[in-house]
Scaffold this motif. Structure first.
Motif, PDB file in Angstrom:
ATOM      1  N   ALA A  90      87.136  41.572  51.219  1.00 31.01           N
ATOM      2  CA  ALA A  90      88.565  41.907  51.292  1.00 31.01           C
ATOM      3  C   ALA A  90      89.296  40.972  52.247  1.00 31.01           C
ATOM      4  CB  ALA A  90      88.737  43.360  51.730  1.00 31.01           C
ATOM      5  N   VAL A  91      88.700  40.707  53.415  1.00 32.90           N
ATOM      6  CA  VAL A  91      89.348  39.829  54.397  1.00 32.90           C
ATOM      7  C   VAL A  91      89.415  38.401  53.875  1.00 32.90           C
ATOM      8  CG1 VAL A  91      89.157  38.852  56.708  1.00 32.90           C
ATOM      9  CG2 VAL A  91      88.700  41.278  56.342  1.00 32.90           C
ATOM     10  N   LEU A  92      88.286  37.881  53.396  1.00 34.00           N
ATOM     11  CA  LEU A  92      88.267  36.508  52.897  1.00 34.00           C
ATOM     12  C   LEU A  92      89.118  36.363  51.641  1.00 34.00           C
ATOM     13  CD1 LEU A  92      84.479  35.671  53.410  1.00 34.00           C
ATOM     14  CD2 LEU A  92      86.413  34.971  54.832  1.00 34.00           C
ATOM     15  N   GLU A 177      88.370  37.713  44.200  1.00 34.83           N
ATOM     16  CA  GLU A 177      89.442  38.504  44.793  1.00 34.83           C
ATOM     17  C   GLU A 177      90.623  37.627  45.176  1.00 34.83           C
ATOM     18  OE1 GLU A 177      91.021  42.227  46.067  1.00 34.83           O
ATOM     19  OE2 GLU A 177      89.342  41.642  44.790  1.00 34.83           O
ATOM     20  N   ALA A 178      90.354  36.418  45.649  1.00 33.39           N
ATOM     21  CA  ALA A 178      91.436  35.524  46.078  1.00 33.39           C
ATOM     22  C   ALA A 178      92.373  35.187  44.926  1.00 33.39           C
ATOM     23  CB  ALA A 178      90.846  34.246  46.675  1.00 33.39           C
ATOM     24  N   ALA A 179      91.824  35.043  43.720  1.00 32.48           N
ATOM     25  CA  ALA A 179      92.663  34.702  42.569  1.00 32.48           C
ATOM     26  C   ALA A 179      93.663  35.814  42.272  1.00 32.48           C
ATOM     27  CB  ALA A 179      91.786  34.432  41.348  1.00 32.48           C
ATOM     28  N   TYR A 180      93.226  37.062  42.352  1.00 27.97           N
ATOM     29  CA  TYR A 180      94.128  38.181  42.086  1.00 27.97           C
ATOM     30  C   TYR A 180      95.055  38.438  43.277  1.00 27.97           C
ATOM     31  CZ  TYR A 180      91.263  39.219  38.014  1.00 27.97           C
ATOM     32  OH  TYR A 180      90.600  39.146  36.807  1.00 27.97           O
ATOM     33  N   ILE A 232      90.694  48.800  45.845  1.00 28.68           N
ATOM     34  CA  ILE A 232      89.932  49.859  45.177  1.00 28.68           C
ATOM     35  C   ILE A 232      89.070  49.260  44.070  1.00 28.68           C
ATOM     36  CG2 ILE A 232      90.169  51.890  43.682  1.00 28.68           C
ATOM     37  CD1 ILE A 232      92.563  52.709  45.356  1.00 28.68           C
ATOM     38  N   GLY A 233      89.641  48.313  43.319  1.00 26.68           N
ATOM     39  CA  GLY A 233      88.842  47.620  42.309  1.00 26.68           C
ATOM     40  C   GLY A 233      87.702  46.836  42.927  1.00 26.68           C
ATOM     41  N   LEU A 234      87.926  46.280  44.122  1.00 29.12           N
ATOM     42  CA  LEU A 234      86.863  45.544  44.803  1.00 29.12           C
ATOM     43  C   LEU A 234      85.725  46.472  45.210  1.00 29.12           C
ATOM     44  CD1 LEU A 234      85.777  42.969  46.181  1.00 29.12           C
ATOM     45  CD2 LEU A 234      87.159  43.566  48.183  1.00 29.12           C
ATOM     46  N   THR A 238      81.845  45.978  43.715  1.00 25.26           N
ATOM     47  CA  THR A 238      80.625  45.677  44.462  1.00 25.26           C
ATOM     48  C   THR A 238      79.376  46.182  43.751  1.00 25.26           C
ATOM     49  OG1 THR A 238      80.910  47.719  45.752  1.00 25.26           O
ATOM     50  CG2 THR A 238      81.803  45.687  46.684  1.00 25.26           C
ATOM     51  N   SER A 239      79.535  47.076  42.792  1.00 27.14           N
ATOM     52  CA  SER A 239      78.367  47.568  42.051  1.00 27.14           C
ATOM     53  C   SER A 239      77.689  46.450  41.269  1.00 27.14           C
ATOM     54  CB  SER A 239      78.774  48.693  41.102  1.00 27.14           C
ATOM     55  OG  SER A 239      79.748  48.231  40.168  1.00 27.14           O
TER      56      SER A 239
END
Length: 326
Positions: A90-92, A177-180, A232-234, A238-239
């Motif tokens: 999330a942070v990165l 995550e960065a793309a979104y 929340i999607g992240l 992680t699964s």
């Protein structure tokens, strides 16, 4: 004379054309009946009661085994890994999203093209493909080096030693995550009124100061709700790290399900409940963060659940006193 919507008022006297109008006598407001609302409410309550009854009484769910597995060390260890992967990613991911969003808004055509290409590519490739590709990255590049392109390398290192399962999972999720997050941040920045940019520029403020103190704080009002959805999607995403040999919450439950095939349903319910708890915590934090940044933008802040409860109890007591007086 104004009256509440959906209500009828009985008048004692009404004005006539024969003489001056007389004052109305206050009468009790009678709310309109809403039979359809009560019917729909009753149907919904029946369906919910049936669902809860089936969930509790169906022996297929094996709630005794669920209580056995819920706090087992194996599950808790997997939960800890899920939290670690989520926090790092999330942070990165947000940091990378801010950089990409600024690149897309830059006046440099090279930065705009590179940022757009990255967002386009990473949003098009499934996350599981990214993770598996990174997991097998050492087969393509035995070593990685930093130096002059087509020239000498300053130093190099063995990629296989650094790319642990945790590192692969965090990098893969962060890249995705960065793309979104880039689009979320870019949309938030564009939502800031153009007059704010012009006023800051008219004051002669540096670009960096304008972004940090004027533009970005206002953009957060739009960024936070959308990015929390991404977060929340992240958490649920992680699964997928189970497929790169990292035993997170889902991976631990999957492993235990292979060892104890009869407990696969209780284990899946354990995972479901833990994910519900995690996403609920994030939603609560989102509410208070949104409420904080809404100060100064709305006339009144939305009430907290505790304030709603107090208001409801006060209204209930007032209603009881009114009925008792009648």
């Amino acid at each position: 004379m104004s009256q509440p919507p959906g209500a009828t008022v009985t008048l004692a006297e009404a004005p006539t054309s024969d003489g001056p109008s007389k004052s109305f006598t206050a009468q009790r407001v009678l709310p309109l009946r809403q039979p359809g609302r009560w019917i729909v409410t009753a149907v919904v309550l029946v369906l919910v009661a049936q669902f809860v009854h089936g969930l509790v009484t169906n022996p297929f769910y094996q709630w005794d085994r669920w209580s056995y597995w819920f706090l087992r060390p194996t599950i808790l260890d997997g939960l800890l890994i899920t939290l670690e992967v989520t926090a790092y990613s999330a942070v990165l991911g947000l940091a990378g999203g801010i950089v990409l969003a600024l690149g897309r808004l830059s006046k440099s055509p090279v930065l705009r093209a590179v940022s757009w290409t990255y967002v386009w590519a990473l949003r098009s490739i499934p996350l599981i493909v990214v993770l598996i590709f990174l997991y097998n990255f050492s087969a393509l590049y035995k070593t990685l080096s930093v130096g002059i392109p087509f020239g000498p390398a300053f130093f190099s290192f063995d990629e296989s030693r650094l790319a642990t399962d945790m590192v692969v999972a965090v990098i893969g999720l962060s890249l995705n995550e960065a793309a979104y997050a880039a689009e979320v941040v870019r949309g938030g920045i564009l939502s800031v009124d153009q007059g704010q940019h012009e006023a800051a520029a008219a004051l002669g403020l540096p670009k960096g100061y304008q972004f940090r103190r004027i533009v970005f704080p206002q953009a957060l009002r739009s960024i936070i709700p959308n990015y929390v959805n991404q977060l929340i999607g992240l958490i649920k995403g992680t699964s997928l790290v189970f497929y790169v040999s990292l035993l997170d919450l889902f991976g631990s439950a999957q492993t235990m399900g292979s060892t104890y095939p009869g407990d696969i349903v209780p284990l899946l319910l354990v995972v479901t409940v833990w994910y519900l708890i995690l996403t609920s915590i994030v939603s609560v934090v989102q509410f208070y963060v949104e409420r904080h940044y809404a100060r100064g933008a709305t006339r009144s802040l939305s009430p907290t659940p505790l304030q709603k409860l107090r208001t409801g109890l006060s209204d209930l007591r007032a209603r009881i006193r009114r009925e008792a007086a009648v």
